[in-house]
Design a protein around this motif. Structure first.
Motif, PDB file in Angstrom:
ATOM      1  N   LEU A   1      48.765  46.857  51.853  1.00  0.00           N
ATOM      2  CA  LEU A   1      48.602  45.357  52.099  1.00  0.00           C
ATOM      3  C   LEU A   1      47.491  44.494  52.800  1.00  0.00           C
ATOM      4  O   LEU A   1      47.135  43.896  52.888  1.00  0.00           O
ATOM      5  N   PHE A   2      47.995  45.075  54.666  1.00  0.00           N
ATOM      6  CA  PHE A   2      47.500  44.135  55.928  1.00  0.00           C
ATOM      7  C   PHE A   2      45.802  44.473  55.590  1.00  0.00           C
ATOM      8  O   PHE A   2      44.706  43.864  55.843  1.00  0.00           O
ATOM      9  N   GLY A   3      45.719  46.121  54.909  1.00  0.00           N
ATOM     10  CA  GLY A   3      43.999  46.840  54.811  1.00  0.00           C
ATOM     11  C   GLY A   3      43.081  45.673  54.168  1.00  0.00           C
ATOM     12  O   GLY A   3      42.250  45.561  54.826  1.00  0.00           O
ATOM     13  N   TYR A   4      43.550  45.748  53.082  1.00  0.00           N
ATOM     14  CA  TYR A   4      43.272  44.837  51.876  1.00  0.00           C
ATOM     15  C   TYR A   4      42.618  42.996  52.354  1.00  0.00           C
ATOM     16  O   TYR A   4      41.906  42.503  51.921  1.00  0.00           O
ATOM     17  N   VAL A   5      44.063  43.267  52.909  1.00  0.00           N
ATOM     18  CA  VAL A   5      43.322  41.828  53.523  1.00  0.00           C
ATOM     19  C   VAL A   5      42.568  41.407  54.407  1.00  0.00           C
ATOM     20  O   VAL A   5      41.749  40.727  54.465  1.00  0.00           O
ATOM     21  N   TRP A   6      42.422  42.369  55.537  1.00  0.00           N
ATOM     22  CA  TRP A   6      41.393  42.509  56.658  1.00  0.00           C
ATOM     23  C   TRP A   6      40.244  42.463  55.668  1.00  0.00           C
ATOM     24  O   TRP A   6      39.213  42.182  55.580  1.00  0.00           O
ATOM     25  N   ALA A   7      40.348  43.837  54.030  1.00  0.00           N
ATOM     26  CA  ALA A   7      39.247  44.183  53.649  1.00  0.00           C
ATOM     27  C   ALA A   7      38.072  43.420  52.472  1.00  0.00           C
ATOM     28  O   ALA A   7      36.819  43.046  52.571  1.00  0.00           O
ATOM     29  N   GLY A   8      38.996  42.079  52.290  1.00  0.00           N
ATOM     30  CA  GLY A   8      38.892  41.145  51.142  1.00  0.00           C
ATOM     31  C   GLY A   8      38.401  39.578  52.410  1.00  0.00           C
ATOM     32  O   GLY A   8      38.493  38.485  51.484  1.00  0.00           O
ATOM     33  N   TRP A   9      38.943  39.434  53.365  1.00  0.00           N
ATOM     34  CA  TRP A   9      38.473  38.214  54.263  1.00  0.00           C
ATOM     35  C   TRP A   9      36.997  37.674  54.128  1.00  0.00           C
ATOM     36  O   TRP A   9      36.017  38.414  54.396  1.00  0.00           O
ATOM     37  N   GLY A  10      37.417  36.308  54.006  1.00  0.00           N
ATOM     38  CA  GLY A  10      36.270  35.980  53.749  1.00  0.00           C
ATOM     39  C   GLY A  10      34.839  35.905  52.563  1.00  0.00           C
ATOM     40  O   GLY A  10      34.250  35.434  52.720  1.00  0.00           O
ATOM     41  N   MET A  11      35.550  37.084  51.918  1.00  0.00           N
ATOM     42  CA  MET A  11      34.460  37.343  50.673  1.00  0.00           C
ATOM     43  C   MET A  11      34.795  35.830  49.669  1.00  0.00           C
ATOM     44  O   MET A  11      35.810  35.529  49.724  1.00  0.00           O
ATOM     45  N   ALA A  12      33.139  35.942  48.971  1.00  0.00           N
ATOM     46  CA  ALA A  12      32.952  35.248  48.093  1.00  0.00           C
ATOM     47  C   ALA A  12      33.914  35.596  46.716  1.00  0.00           C
ATOM     48  O   ALA A  12      33.386  36.674  46.432  1.00  0.00           O
ATOM     49  N   GLY A  13      33.573  34.582  45.856  1.00  0.00           N
ATOM     50  CA  GLY A  13      34.403  35.102  44.569  1.00  0.00           C
ATOM     51  C   GLY A  13      35.783  35.144  44.484  1.00  0.00           C
ATOM     52  O   GLY A  13      36.792  35.228  43.189  1.00  0.00           O
ATOM     53  N   LEU A  14      37.104  34.665  45.103  1.00  0.00           N
ATOM     54  CA  LEU A  14      38.380  35.187  44.819  1.00  0.00           C
ATOM     55  C   LEU A  14      39.213  34.054  44.402  1.00  0.00           C
ATOM     56  O   LEU A  14      38.527  32.970  44.637  1.00  0.00           O
ATOM     57  N   PRO A  15      40.050  33.880  43.284  1.00  0.00           N
ATOM     58  CA  PRO A  15      40.476  33.377  43.346  1.00  0.00           C
ATOM     59  C   PRO A  15      41.608  32.343  44.219  1.00  0.00           C
ATOM     60  O   PRO A  15      41.717  32.391  45.312  1.00  0.00           O
ATOM     61  N   PRO A  16      41.576  30.796  44.245  1.00  0.00           N
ATOM     62  CA  PRO A  16      42.766  30.028  44.919  1.00  0.00           C
ATOM     63  C   PRO A  16      44.053  30.984  45.049  1.00  0.00           C
ATOM     64  O   PRO A  16      44.865  31.785  44.049  1.00  0.00           O
ATOM     65  N   PHE A  17      44.704  29.922  45.875  1.00  0.00           N
ATOM     66  CA  PHE A  17      45.793  31.207  46.127  1.00  0.00           C
ATOM     67  C   PHE A  17      44.988  32.836  47.079  1.00  0.00           C
ATOM     68  O   PHE A  17      46.688  33.306  46.521  1.00  0.00           O
ATOM     69  N   SER A  18      44.847  33.164  47.551  1.00  0.00           N
ATOM     70  CA  SER A  18      44.444  34.426  48.013  1.00  0.00           C
ATOM     71  C   SER A  18      44.109  34.782  49.469  1.00  0.00           C
ATOM     72  O   SER A  18      43.724  33.663  50.162  1.00  0.00           O
ATOM     73  N   THR A  19      44.184  36.044  49.679  1.00  0.00           N
ATOM     74  CA  THR A  19      44.215  36.062  51.157  1.00  0.00           C
ATOM     75  C   THR A  19      43.110  37.598  51.144  1.00  0.00           C
ATOM     76  O   THR A  19      44.535  38.330  51.119  1.00  0.00           O
ATOM     77  N   GLY A  20      42.284  37.249  51.704  1.00  0.00           N
ATOM     78  CA  GLY A  20      42.064  39.005  51.540  1.00  0.00           C
ATOM     79  C   GLY A  20      41.619  39.138  49.859  1.00  0.00           C
ATOM     80  O   GLY A  20      41.693  38.212  48.767  1.00  0.00           O
ATOM     81  N   PHE A  21      42.073  40.141  49.620  1.00  0.00           N
ATOM     82  CA  PHE A  21      42.433  40.985  48.788  1.00  0.00           C
ATOM     83  C   PHE A  21      43.488  40.826  47.690  1.00  0.00           C
ATOM     84  O   PHE A  21      43.804  41.846  46.759  1.00  0.00           O
ATOM     85  N   ILE A  22      44.380  40.245  48.271  1.00  0.00           N
ATOM     86  CA  ILE A  22      45.541  39.279  47.634  1.00  0.00           C
ATOM     87  C   ILE A  22      45.603  38.439  47.219  1.00  0.00           C
ATOM     88  O   ILE A  22      45.303  37.666  47.759  1.00  0.00           O
ATOM     89  N   ASN A  23      46.522  38.020  46.026  1.00  0.00           N
ATOM     90  CA  ASN A  23      46.150  36.614  45.151  1.00  0.00           C
ATOM     91  C   ASN A  23      47.743  36.560  45.112  1.00  0.00           C
ATOM     92  O   ASN A  23      48.565  36.853  44.576  1.00  0.00           O
TER      93      ASN A  23
END
Length: 273
Positions: free
Chosen positions: A200-222
């Motif tokens: 969980l924490f790893g995918y938050v880090w991996a997707g942090w600030g990534m463009a194209g994510l839906p609302p209410f997402s933290t990194g790659f966690i929706n």
């Protein structure tokens, strides 16, 4: 923004997936990611999520949901006294390390690569489950360290890349070394705990600030999907545990194998169909 009617349909699809995921968590000792990842991939696509982040978001959100699901499933199995706690203690660093490495890898690979990894591993595990023979053994007991420790790292990496709780791979590993399927299922629930929390924490880090994510997402966690599905999976996971202990080994393996074949072909179709 899609019409309200479509959003309601998506919510119902996610809720249904939560029921199936919870049952699978108890039945096979998995966190339910094997069903949630392809469902998320489809739903996020219908919502217009950029394909560049769609699979990553599916995997990361699945791992977030697996945290409470795996804990609930593990506690249910633990009460029955069939969990191999010695193996879990041996893997308390190895498996989380693999899950963290998976998030680092995921940060640099494409959506198609993640789908291919998911499909290939799912098909390999399905083949073993469907055509399993009593003579298919690598040994009469689990290997010693460092081999066993490295297997834990590998399970963490591959499961982290698939967005699953490790039951898919740990069940295969333990049964190939002569462990009963019910013990493998029970122990896999604990492996899911070791994978999902650092994942969980790893995918938050991996997707942090990534463009194209839906609302209410933290990194790659929706978190919308997480909040919707977790209560359902927690409610039905004990029912899967009860069913697992009522079924024989061959029934468990055949059902699991057929399930993984369907999932594998779903992703192969998304890549080459």
């Amino acid at each position: 923004m899609p019409p309200v009617s479509e959003l309601m349909m998506f919510a119902l699809a996610l809720a249904a997936a939560g029921v199936v995921a919870g049952l699978l968590a108890g039945l096979f000792g998995i966190g339910g990611g094997a069903i949630l990842v392809p469902v998320f991939y489809q739903v996020f696509g219908l919502l217009g999520i950029d394909d560049a982040v769609r699979m990553h978001l599916s995997v990361g959100t699945s791992l977030a949901i697996i945290v409470p699901t795996s804990v609930r499933s593990f506690l249910s199995h633990y009460k029955r006294g069939v969990v191999d706690m010695a193996l879990l203690r041996n893997w308390i660093i190895a498996v989380p390390l693999g899950a963290i490495l998976a998030s680092v890898i995921a940060a640099s690979v494409s959506s198609g690569t993640l789908r291919l990894i998911f499909a290939v591993i799912a098909l390999a595990v399905a083949f073993r489950m469907l055509f399993n023979r009593a003579s298919w053994r690598l040994g009469s007991d689990l290997p010693r360290n460092p081999a066993k420790w490295l297997v834990g790292v590998a399970i963490g990496i591959l499961s982290g890349l698939m967005g699953i709780g490790g039951g898919v791979l740990n069940n295969t590993f333990m049964t190939l070394y002569g462990r009963p399927i019910h013990q493998a299922v029970a122990t896999s629930a604990g492996v899911g705990v070791l994978i999902s929390i650092p994942g969980l924490f790893g995918y938050v880090w991996a997707g942090w600030g990534m463009a194209g994510l839906p609302p209410f997402s933290t990194g790659f966690i929706n978190w919308i999907a997480v909040a919707l599905i977790i209560p359902i999976t927690l409610l039905v996971a004990p029912l899967g545990v009860r069913a697992a202990h009522a079924m024989n080994r061959r029934q468990l393996e055949a059902g699991f194998g057929i399930f993984m074949v369907l999932i594998a072909f779903r992703f192969f179709y998304s890549l080459y169909g």
